[in-house]
Write an enzyme that holds these catalytic residues in place. Structure first.
Site, PDB file in Angstrom:
ATOM      1  N   LYS A   1      40.754  36.628  47.999  1.00 47.41           N
ATOM      2  CA  LYS A   1      40.825  37.268  49.314  1.00 47.41           C
ATOM      3  C   LYS A   1      40.092  38.612  49.296  1.00 47.41           C
ATOM      4  CE  LYS A   1      45.312  37.264  49.361  1.00 47.41           C
ATOM      5  NZ  LYS A   1      45.518  36.517  48.117  1.00 47.41           N
ATOM      6  N   THR A   2      40.389  39.414  48.294  1.00 47.01           N
ATOM      7  CA  THR A   2      39.748  40.720  48.206  1.00 47.01           C
ATOM      8  C   THR A   2      38.252  40.533  47.950  1.00 47.01           C
ATOM      9  OG1 THR A   2      41.814  41.619  47.354  1.00 47.01           O
ATOM     10  CG2 THR A   2      39.854  42.965  47.062  1.00 47.01           C
TER      11      THR A   2
ATOM     12  N   ASP B   1      42.652  44.493  54.085  1.00 46.51           N
ATOM     13  CA  ASP B   1      43.204  43.766  52.930  1.00 46.51           C
ATOM     14  C   ASP B   1      44.742  43.818  52.988  1.00 46.51           C
ATOM     15  OD1 ASP B   1      43.168  42.339  50.578  1.00 46.51           O
ATOM     16  OD2 ASP B   1      42.614  44.012  49.285  1.00 46.51           O
ATOM     17  N   GLU B   2      45.405  42.879  52.344  1.00 40.00           N
ATOM     18  CA  GLU B   2      46.877  42.876  52.215  1.00 40.00           C
ATOM     19  C   GLU B   2      47.577  43.029  53.560  1.00 40.00           C
ATOM     20  OE1 GLU B   2      48.213  42.573  49.138  1.00 40.00           O
ATOM     21  OE2 GLU B   2      46.859  43.508  47.699  1.00 40.00           O
TER      22      GLU B   2
ATOM     23  N   GLN C   1      53.286  37.222  49.363  1.00 37.63           N
ATOM     24  CA  GLN C   1      53.272  38.474  48.613  1.00 37.63           C
ATOM     25  C   GLN C   1      53.741  39.650  49.458  1.00 37.63           C
ATOM     26  OE1 GLN C   1      49.913  39.123  45.780  1.00 37.63           O
ATOM     27  NE2 GLN C   1      49.044  37.346  46.790  1.00 37.63           N
TER      28      GLN C   1
ATOM     29  N   ARG D   1      49.769  38.296  38.517  1.00 34.40           N
ATOM     30  CA  ARG D   1      48.857  39.342  38.029  1.00 34.40           C
ATOM     31  C   ARG D   1      48.178  38.898  36.737  1.00 34.40           C
ATOM     32  NH1 ARG D   1      47.584  40.648  42.049  1.00 34.40           N
ATOM     33  NH2 ARG D   1      49.010  39.075  42.824  1.00 34.40           N
TER      34      ARG D   1
HETATM   35  N1  LIG Z   1      34.159  32.177  43.450  1.00 34.33           N
HETATM   36  C1  LIG Z   1      34.556  32.911  42.418  1.00 34.33           C
HETATM   37  N2  LIG Z   1      33.907  32.849  41.244  1.00 34.33           N
HETATM   38  C2  LIG Z   1      34.284  33.568  40.184  1.00 34.33           C
HETATM   39  N3  LIG Z   1      35.334  34.417  40.199  1.00 34.33           N
HETATM   40  C3  LIG Z   1      36.020  34.540  41.330  1.00 34.33           C
HETATM   41  C4  LIG Z   1      35.671  33.800  42.497  1.00 34.33           C
HETATM   42  N4  LIG Z   1      36.551  34.133  43.466  1.00 34.33           N
HETATM   43  C5  LIG Z   1      37.405  35.040  42.940  1.00 34.33           C
HETATM   44  N5  LIG Z   1      37.080  35.295  41.657  1.00 34.33           N
HETATM   45  C6  LIG Z   1      37.792  36.220  40.739  1.00 34.33           C
HETATM   46  O1  LIG Z   1      39.178  35.900  40.745  1.00 34.33           O
HETATM   47  C7  LIG Z   1      39.973  37.062  40.649  1.00 34.33           C
HETATM   48  C8  LIG Z   1      40.910  37.130  41.827  1.00 34.33           C
HETATM   49  O2  LIG Z   1      40.201  37.446  43.011  1.00 34.33           O
HETATM   50  P1  LIG Z   1      40.782  38.460  44.091  1.00 34.33           P
HETATM   51  O3  LIG Z   1      41.334  39.656  43.423  1.00 34.33           O
HETATM   52  O4  LIG Z   1      39.763  38.653  45.132  1.00 34.33           O
HETATM   53  O5  LIG Z   1      41.974  37.553  44.640  1.00 34.33           O
HETATM   54  P2  LIG Z   1      43.040  37.914  45.756  1.00 34.33           P
HETATM   55  O6  LIG Z   1      43.235  36.699  46.563  1.00 34.33           O
HETATM   56  O7  LIG Z   1      42.656  39.147  46.467  1.00 34.33           O
HETATM   57  O8  LIG Z   1      44.318  38.156  44.852  1.00 34.33           O
HETATM   58  P3  LIG Z   1      45.671  38.931  45.239  1.00 34.33           P
HETATM   59  O9  LIG Z   1      46.426  37.992  46.125  1.00 34.33           O
HETATM   60  O10 LIG Z   1      46.364  39.120  43.951  1.00 34.33           O
HETATM   61  O11 LIG Z   1      45.286  40.182  45.942  1.00 34.33           O
HETATM   62  C9  LIG Z   1      39.016  38.225  40.581  1.00 34.33           C
HETATM   63  O12 LIG Z   1      38.799  38.560  39.248  1.00 34.33           O
HETATM   64  C10 LIG Z   1      37.761  37.657  41.219  1.00 34.33           C
HETATM   65  O13 LIG Z   1      36.613  38.335  40.791  1.00 34.33           O
HETATM   66 MG   LIG Z   2      43.636  40.998  46.684  1.00 29.86          MG
END
Ligand SMILES: Nc1ncnc2c1ncn2[C@@H]1O[C@H](COP(=O)(O)OP(=O)(O)OP(=O)(O)O)[C@@H](O)[C@H]1O
Ligand SMILES: [Mg+2]
Length: 760
Positions: free
Chosen positions: A33-34, A225-226, A256, A614
Site C-alpha cells: 500500500k505504501t 497513508d494508513e 490494522q 512486521r
Molecule cells: N511489487 C513488489 N515487488 C517487490 N517488492 C515489493 C512489491 N510490493 C511491495 N514490495 C515490498 O514489500 C514490503 C511491504 O510493502 P509496503 O510497506 O508498501 O506494504 P504496506 O501494505 O504498506 O504494509 P503495511 O500494511 O504494513 O503498512 C516493502 O518492503 C516493499 O518494498
Molecule cells: Mg504501509
C-alpha cells in the site's frame, strides 16, 4: 526516469496508474500500500503534475521520510522536496502559519506539547477554585481533546444537551467553562496544542471560503497513508481539500486499525463510498514482506475477528521457519532468553542488529529487555519512546532515592522539592538558591539551618520547607537501617509518587504507574541478585551506582547498528527481518484495560496482527508464566490469541536456560502445558504481610495451595536451572533454602525473592 511501473505487480500497477477520480486501496499488511502511494507520486510527476500540487499525508515522520527518500531516488531531490509531504500535523501547521491572521493568531505561534497543556489546564482548574479530585486534569484534557477532534467548539459544547447531561452525571458541569478559558489562554499565549492544528485548520477552511477555494484549486492530488487510523477532523479536512479536483487516493487496512482510543474511526473508510459515489476500490493481495508461515499465522489470527472487510492475502516468498513460541518461567527469564536468541541468531545469520526488533504491548516492558540486552552487550535503541531511566516519573522517583542517600544533591532536590506539589514556589526556590550560593553551601544546608543562612523566606514557606526536610530526613534515617527495596517502597508510598497517577485510567497515567511499578521491580531484582550472589551490600547507594552505570550506555553513538525496541503501536507501517513479540499473555496482551468489550478484544487482536506482520523472515513470540507486578510475583497465562493462530505454523519451545524439557507438541488446546506446573508464588495475606505458598497455576489462572516445601525435592530456578533442595532455614528472620544446583553449584536463596518451580 527509470521504468518504475515494472517494479509493481498488476494490481499495484492498476492502482498506481488510475488517475480518473477518487480511489481507495484496501489491502492487508505488507501488500505494498505504501509502495503504491510512493509510486503513484512518481507516476503523477511523470504525467506532468507539478510537485507542489501534490499533497501526501502520513502518520509518522518516519513514514514521511521513507516515502520522500523513495520518491527522491526516482525523481531526484529537487523535485521531491517540493511535494507537500509530511504528517497531518506538520502539513497543517504549515498551512496555519500562512493564514494565521484569519483565525486570530500570529504566524509565529508556538506549539504546546502534552505537558504544557496539562500545566495550563491545572492552573485554570486552580484559578476556578475547583476540586482537582473531581475535575481531574487528565479527564478534563481528554474531554477537551475529544471535543476538538469532533470539531466541537466551547460554545457548541455548552449547547449540546447530550454532552452536558453526561457531564452532569459525572458531576463535572463546568468542563465547558474550563474548555473555553483554555482556548482563550492558548490564544493569548499565541500557542496551539496538537489537537488545535487539526481543529483550526478545519475552522480556517470552513470560515474562509477564499482560503478553502485556494487550496482546493492548488492541490491537484491528495494521497493519504494508513487511512484506517484517521479521526473525524482529519477525514473532514482531507475530503474538503479534494472537493474540487476529486483526486484523492487513500490506502488502508481495516485489520490494522489500532488507534480507536484516540478517536480514530474505522468508519471513515467505510463512509468514503457515500462521500464519493464514483469512488473506485482497489485490492492488493500479494504480500511481499513476509514468509508464507508468517502470513498464514497472521491470516488465521485475524480471521477470528468478526468485524472486517473480507480480504485475501498470500505470499509467494519461501515457506520460512514456523513462528517460534517460547514460554519461560518468569518475566526475568523471558528477557534473558530473548537476548540470548538475538545474540545466537545474529551470529548464525551474520545480519545486522538493525534487522531485529522487540515489540511489546506496554512501554514499561522495556526495562527488563534493556537490562538483558546490556548484559549481553547488544546495542539497542528505544524507538518513539524514552529509554526507561530517562522517563519523567522514573527520574522523579530516582531523585528522591538520591536525596535519601545524599540530601545535598542539589539537582535532585530542585527536581522534586515541589513535586508532588507542596506549595514551594519559584520565589522560594530563588531565595534558597541565592542564599546557598552566597554561603557556598548546598540548598539542603540552607533549609536545614534557616537561622544560620538567612534567606528572607516568609514563615509560611519556611513551614513548608520544614515539612519537606522532615520527609527527607525520615528517608535518610531509613537508608541507614534497611535495604534498597524497603527504602524505595517507603519513598514511593510517602511521597505519593504513584498514587498521584491513580486517580484515573488515561493511558498516560496507567503507563506512569506501570513505570514506577517497574522501577520497584528493578530495585527488587537488585536486592535479590545481590543476595543470591552472597553479596550483602544491598543498600540504596549501591543500587544507584548500578543503574547510573547502566544508563551511561544510553548516550552511545546513535549511528551504530542497534536492535530496535518499541511498542506495537509505534511499529505500524514498519518492517524488520526478525521480530520478537514479548509478553503475549492474558492481561497484558490483550491488555487488562481493553478486555471489557468484544470491540476492545478485536482491537487488541488487530494489534497482534500488526505485530506479526512486521516480520519478514522470523517471528518469535514469547510469554512468561509468572510476572512480577504490584510488588509480587503473579502467575500468568499465555494469551488467548495464541489459540487463534493455526497451530500448524507455530513451533513451541520451552525457554528454560538449561533446557532439559523437550518442546511440547501442539495437541488440541496446545498451550495447556502451561497450566499444571507448580509455581512458587507469593500471596499477600489479609493482614498485608507477605507469606509464601507453594502453589500451582491452574487452567483458570487461579492460585491453589498445594503443599509445603521439603528437603530432597527437586526444583527448577529461573537462573540457576535444576537442583535439589538440601536445607530449609525456616527459623531465620528471613526464611531461606539451600539448593544444590546441578550445574551451578550450591546457593542459598531467600524465599522472599526466589523464583522457582517445584519439579514433580
Ligand atoms: N511489487 C513488489 N515487488 C517487490 N517488492 C515489493 C512489491 N510490493 C511491495 N514490495 C515490498 O514489500 C514490503 C511491504 O510493502 P509496503 O510497506 O508498501 O506494504 P504496506 O501494505 O504498506 O504494509 P503495511 O500494511 O504494513 O503498512 C516493502 O518492503 C516493499 O518494498
Ligand atoms: Mg504501509
Amino acid at each position: 526516469m527509470k521504468d518504475y511501473l515494472s517494479e509493481l505487480n498488476t494490481q499495484q500497477r492498476d492502482a498506481v496508474v488510475y488517475t480518473d477520480g477518487p480511489q481507495l486501496v484496501i489491502a492487508g499488511a505488507g501488500s505494498g500500500k505504501t509502495r503504491v502511494l510512493t509510486y503513484k507520486i512518481v507516476h503523477l510527476l511523470s504525467q506532468g503534475y507539478e510537485p507542489w500540487r501534490i499533497l501526501a499525508l502520513t502518520f509518522t515522520n518516519k513514514a514521511a521520510k521513507e516515502m520522500r527518500e523513495r520518491v527522491e531516488a526516482v525523481v531526484g531531490t529537487d523535485n521531491a522536496s517540493k511535494i507537500w509531504m509530511g504528517t497531518f500535523h506538520s502539513i497543517f501547521s504549515r498551512i496555519l502559519r500562512t493564514h494565521a491572521d484569519r483565525i486570530g493568531y500570529d504566524r509565529n505561534f508556538t506549539i504546546y506539547d502534552a505537558s504544557d497543556s496539562k500545566s495550563l489546564i491545572k492552573s485554570i482548574i486552580r484559578e476556578m477554585d475547583l476540586d482537582e479530585k473531581v475535575y481531574k486534569p487528565s479527564v478534563v484534557i481528554s474531554a477537551i481533546s475529544w471535543a476538538k477532534n469532533a470539531l466541537i467548539s466551547p460554545e457548541r459544547y455548552a449547547m449540546n444537551r447530550d454532552i452536558m447531561e453526561a457531564d452532569k452525571r459525572a458531576q463535572r458541569t463546568l468542563i465547558y467553562d474550563i474548555y473555553s478559558r483554555y482556548v482563550n489562554r492558548c490564544k493569548v499565549a499565541g500557542a496551539m496544542d496538537f489537537d488545535d492544528l487539526l481543529y483550526y485548520t478545519n475552522i480556517l477552511l470552513h470560515e474562509n471560503t477564499d482560503v478553502l477555494h485556494h487550496y482546493q484549486g492548488f492541490f491537484k492530488y491528495v494521497l493519504i497513508d494508513e487511512y484506517q487510523d484517521t479521526n473525524f477532523a482529519q477525514h473532514l479536512i482531507a475530503t474538503k481539500l479534494c472537493a474540487e479536483s476529486n483526486k484523492l487516493c487513500v490506502v488502508g487496512d481495516d485489520a490494522q486499525s489500532i488507534y480507536s482510543f484516540r478517536g480514530a474511526n474505522i468508519h471513515n473508510i467505510l463512509t468514503l463510498k457515500s462521500t464519493y459515489p464514483t469512488l473506485k476500490t482497489f485490492k492488493l493481495e500479494q504480500n511481499y514482506r513476509s514468509t508464507k508461515n508468517i502470513i498464514h499465522a497472521a491470516n488465521s489470527l485475524i480471521a477470528k475477528n468478526k468485524e472486517q472487510i473480507p480480504k485475501h492475502i498470500f505470499s509467494e516468498n519461501e515457506l520460512g521457519a514456523k513462528l517460534e513460541v517460547t514460554d519461560t518461567y518468569s518475566d526475568y527469564e523471558e528477557a534473558v532468553v530473548v537476548a540470548g536468541q538475538i545474540s545466537r541468531m545474529h551470529m548464525l545469520k551474520h545480519d545486522s542488529f538493525d534487522d531485529y526488533a522487540i515489540l511489546y504491548r506496554t512501554n514499561n516492558q522495556s526495562r527488563r529487555m534493556e537490562e538483558a540486552l546490556r548484559n549481553r552487550n547488544i546495542p539497542y535503541r528505544i524507538w518513539g519512546g524514552v529509554a526507561f531511566y530517562q522517563r519523567k516519573e522514573v527520574k522523579d522517583a530516582i531523585a528522591y532515592f538520591r536525596l535519601a542517600i545524599n540530601p545535598n544533591d542539589d539537582e535532585a532536590l530542585r527536581r522534586v522539592i515541589n513535586f508532588p506539589a507542596r506549595g514551594i514556589g519559584d520565589t522560594t526556590m530563588s531565595k534558597l538558591t541565592a542564599a546557598a550560593m552566597d554561603a557556598h553551601v548546598s540548598i539542603w544546608e540552607v533549609i536545614s539551618f534557616p537561622d544560620r543562612y538567612p534567606s528572607g523566606i516568609g514563615t509560611a514557606a519556611l513551614r513548608k520547607l520544614a515539612e519537606f526536610k522532615k520527609l527527607i530526613e525520615g528517608f535518610n534515617q531509613l537508608n541507614n537501617e534497611s535495604n534498597a527495596e524497603q527504602l524505595a517502597s517507603k519513598i514511593i508510598n510517602d511521597t505519593r509518587l504513584m498514587s498521584l497517577y491513580m486517580s484515573d485510567t488515561t493511558p498516560e497515567n496507567v503507563s506512569k504507574r506501570e513505570n514506577i511499578q517497574e522501577l520497584l521491580s528493578g530495585v527488587h531484582d537488585f536486592v535479590s541478585d545481590r543476595f543470591e550472589q552472597g553479596n550483602s551490600d544491598t543498600g540504596m547507594a549501591s543500587y544507584l551506582s548500578d543503574i547510573s552505570l547502566a544508563t551511561d550506555q544510553d548516550s552511545n553513538d546513535m549511528s551504530a547498528e542497534r536492535v530496535t525496541l518499541m511498542t506495537v503501536h509505534a511499529s505500524k507501517g514498519l518492517e524488520f527481518k526478525n521480530v520478537f513479540i514479548v509478553g503475549v499473555e492474558e492481561e497484558l496482551f490483550p491488555s487488562l484495560m481493553s478486555c471489557d468489550t468484544p470491540q476492545q478484544i478485536e482491537e487488541e487482536r488487530r494489534l497482534l496482527y500488526v505485530a506479526i506482520t512486521r516480520a519478514k523472515e522470523a517471528c518469535l513470540i514469547s510469554y512468561a508464566k509468572s510476572r512480577f507486578k504490584n510488588g509480587q510475583t503473579m502467575p500468568t497465562r499465555a494469551s488467548r490469541f495464541l489459540g487463534d493462530i493455526d497451530p500448524g505454523c507455530l513451533h513451541l519451545s520451552s525457554g528454560t536456560m538449561i533446557n532439559t524439557t523437550p518442546s511440547i507438541n501442539p495437541v488440541g488446546n496446545y498451550w495447556a502445558h502451561n497450566t499444571n506446573r507448580q509455581n512458587y508464588v507469593y500471596k499477600t495475606s489479609d493482614n498485608g504481610h507477605k507469606q509464601h505458598t507453594n502453589s500451582a497455576v491452574a487452567a483458570d489462572g487461579q492460585t491453589h495451595i498445594v503443599s509445603e516445601l521439603s528437603e530432597g525435592i527437586r526444583i527448577r530456578h529461573g537462573r540457576f536451572g535444576t537442583g535439589t533442595l538440601v536445607k530449609i532455614h525456616s527459623n531465620e528472620p528471613e526464611p531461606s533454602i539451600t539448593v544444590q544446583f546441578d550445574l551451578t553449584g550450591t546457593k542459598k536463596l531467600l524465599l522472599k525473592f526466589a523464583r522457582f518451580n517445584i519439579l514433580n
